[in-house]
Structures are given as structure tokens and as C-alpha cells.
Design an enzyme around this catalytic site. Sequence first.
Site, PDB file in Angstrom:
ATOM      1  N   GLY A 216      62.916 112.875  -8.080  1.00 39.66           N
ATOM      2  CA  GLY A 216      63.055 113.703  -9.277  1.00 39.66           C
ATOM      3  C   GLY A 216      64.120 113.166 -10.208  1.00 39.66           C
ATOM      4  O   GLY A 216      64.597 112.037 -10.050  1.00 39.66           O
ATOM      5  N   ASN A 217      64.498 113.978 -11.186  1.00 35.17           N
ATOM      6  CA  ASN A 217      65.553 113.588 -12.120  1.00 35.17           C
ATOM      7  C   ASN A 217      66.360 114.822 -12.506  1.00 35.17           C
ATOM      8  O   ASN A 217      66.076 115.940 -12.058  1.00 35.17           O
ATOM      9  CB  ASN A 217      64.952 112.895 -13.345  1.00 35.17           C
ATOM     10  CG  ASN A 217      63.931 113.759 -14.065  1.00 35.17           C
ATOM     11  OD1 ASN A 217      64.250 114.819 -14.607  1.00 35.17           O
ATOM     12  ND2 ASN A 217      62.674 113.307 -14.076  1.00 35.17           N
ATOM     13  N   ARG A 218      67.361 114.625 -13.342  1.00 39.19           N
ATOM     14  CA  ARG A 218      68.309 115.695 -13.652  1.00 39.19           C
ATOM     15  C   ARG A 218      67.866 116.628 -14.782  1.00 39.19           C
ATOM     16  O   ARG A 218      68.580 117.557 -15.138  1.00 39.19           O
ATOM     17  CB  ARG A 218      69.674 115.093 -14.034  1.00 39.19           C
ATOM     18  CG  ARG A 218      70.330 114.271 -12.943  1.00 39.19           C
ATOM     19  CD  ARG A 218      71.651 113.683 -13.442  1.00 39.19           C
ATOM     20  NE  ARG A 218      72.251 112.776 -12.472  1.00 39.19           N
ATOM     21  CZ  ARG A 218      73.050 113.161 -11.476  1.00 39.19           C
ATOM     22  NH1 ARG A 218      73.329 114.448 -11.324  1.00 39.19           N
ATOM     23  NH2 ARG A 218      73.551 112.270 -10.646  1.00 39.19           N
TER      24      ARG A 218
END
Length: 410
Positions: A216-218
Site C-alpha cells: 500500500g501507500n500513505r
Amino acid sequence: MRVLLGVTGGIAAYKVALVVRRLKEDGHSVRVIPTESSLQFVGRATWEALTGEPARSGTFENVPSVEHIMLGQRADVVLIAPATANFLASMAAGEARDLLGNALLATTAPVVVAPAMHSEMWRNPATEANIATLVARGVHVIEPAVGRLTGADSGPGRLPEPEDLVAALYAVAGRMQIDTHAASAATREWGDLGDVRVVISAGGTREPIDAVRFLGNRSSGHQGFALAEAARERGADVTVVAANVSLPLGEGISRIDVETSSELADAVRSAASGADVVIMAAAVADFRPAESSAVKIKKDGHPRVLELVETEDILRSLIESKSSHQIMVGFAAETGDGAGSVLDHGRAKAVRKGADLLVVNPVGATVGFGNVPTAVTILDATGEVVGTSSGTKLVVAHAILDQVAARLPR
């Protein structure tokens, strides 16, 4: 320019109808906020007929659009005419008793007041003190004219004639370097996205590794959701494709929840088929695991190699299949590296993708993500800078939509 016109409860309110007509004839966009007492003199239907815009008074009349804030934020200049002694006192005290009071507290635009009242009220020390307070805060005061007042009385306190009010307003706007020319008014309406269908992707995709883990990412979705709220405020029909976003959306916005980049691609493609504007604000994974386990992968004491494959370039595919009237907006979240700066990478992406607009913003572990101030540079398809903005994500959202509105067919 956008003129926010507050009308308070004095008999001189009838004169202000001619102010509205003159401003509209000059090509400006006008929103009237009448106080409840002013409606005893000039009805709501008059203001709506003259402006073509709603003329609401109450703070809670249109809660989903957050009008008590939006009207003040979007104004280029504010005029209060007539400004009664009672309203001047409320304004000097910083009260937010109604929609007009709230909008004044929310605006950073120049404010012009045109007091109108009987001479004794104008000369009263309390009124004089309130005027001095407002002037000290930077409010521009138009001196009342001398002449016939209500009944048989005459003296200072008469509302100046409509042409004088307009001239004074233009003088203030000119000093503040606000565009007072009709040529730009077409792109500066209060509801400049009325009936425009906007699709916005938001959040960050998750690509499964196994039954419990993912890449995932932020991205939190704050910027995409701010764009949705801003577009709705400006009259658009908004659909949001939300990738793993826990934030709420206001009423009147359609929402499609997805998880992976593949799901997001399918949902955006389907929604975009009938859209006028597509804004790809989501942080879509560039890679996904080549294989995903249906069960949790256990530790076994041996190192594991995770093979990654590239995901679909959704923005590119949307651009390649878009209709001639559609506007495509992409985002480039960049950190900069040895090969170039944030803007360098953004320019290269703008040329490579071919979106009508590309919004470039610096990101990192503590920059850009979440409900924090941000800064963006907006590029066109050739990589040229067409705008910049910084501040809250709602402020930035409106700056992006300003560029979108300017490119819509008229």
C-alpha cells in the site's frame, strides 16, 4: 469578479437592486445575502431574479455546501449596503448570528460597508466607535450622503446613489488588484461547475500479498475528498471512487469504494464514460505482486522473494479513450532524487501522460499525506506552469478547479 453583497434591514435596501443590476451588466457574478430583517423591505425573490443565484439568510439553510464558509472564501470583494447601525455593531463585535455574519468572518476579501441610518444614529458615539473599530481592521467605509431620510427628516445618513456605490466598490477592488473587467467573469461564477459531471479518484490502492497482507501507500484521501467537496460547492454532479478511505463525504456526492488498482480502474472507467471531468487524485500502486496467496503465508526461517509486476497506467488509458469534450486531470506525487527535482519529474510526467492538467506535489513520510497543509504546481499537457497554490487541501482544491473551470467549453 465575484461580489458578495450583504443587504441589511434598512429601507434603503430598495436602492441596492440597481447596484446588483449594474454589476451584472458589467459582467460580474453576484451573490446576495439578505438578513431576515431586510426581507421586510425587499423580498428574496427580487435578489434571486436579479442575480440568478440563491439568496439565503440562515446559516443552516444549505448545510451540505457549507455556504457559511464557502461564500466568504470565494468572494473577491464584499459590499454591505445598506449597513444599519445594528449590523455595524454586530460586525464590530465579530458576531456570527446569521449567514452574513458567518461569511464575513470567513472572508479574506476586501470588505466595503455603506452605512445608512438616521443622522442621530450615525452621530451616536456607539456608532462612531464601531466605525472606528471596523476601519482599524481594514474595512472600507463609504460615507453616507446628506439628504432626505425616512419621514420628514434630512441630514447625513442617506445611502449614496447606486452608481456611487458601484464606483466606490470598483475603486477598492482596483486598489486590491482584483480584476474588475467583464472579460474574466465567465470563468469566475459562484456556480461555475453547475451541471458538470465530475469523477474523482481518491485514496491509495492496496495490492494483496496474501489473505492478510498487502502493498500500500500513505495516501489518506484527504485531497481527493476536498476536491469532491469543492466541486459540489460549485454546483457539480460528483462521483468519488474511493480506494481504502475512511473519511466521510457530504450529502449529494456519489461514492464507490474499491480496494485494488484493478478495481479502481474498472470503477473509474465505468463512471468516466458519462463524465465531463475526470480527476485522478488517488495514489494508484505502480506495482502489484505477481501472485497472491489465498491464505496467510507463514514464517519458515527462509528469505522470500516477492516478484512484482507493473499495474495498468489508468490515467494513460483514460486519456487515450477520452471523448473530445472531456477534461483529464492527473496527479504527480514526487519526492525528487538525483535525476531531478519534484518539478522536473512532474514536467516529464505531464509530457508523457498528455493530461489536460497535471497537479504536482511534493510528498514524503511527513509531507503531503493526511490532513495537513500542502502545496501544488499545476502544469498543462506541455509541462508549462499554469498555476500554483498552497494552504489547506480545500483551498488547493478550489485552485485546481479554477483551472478546470477555465477549460470547460462555454
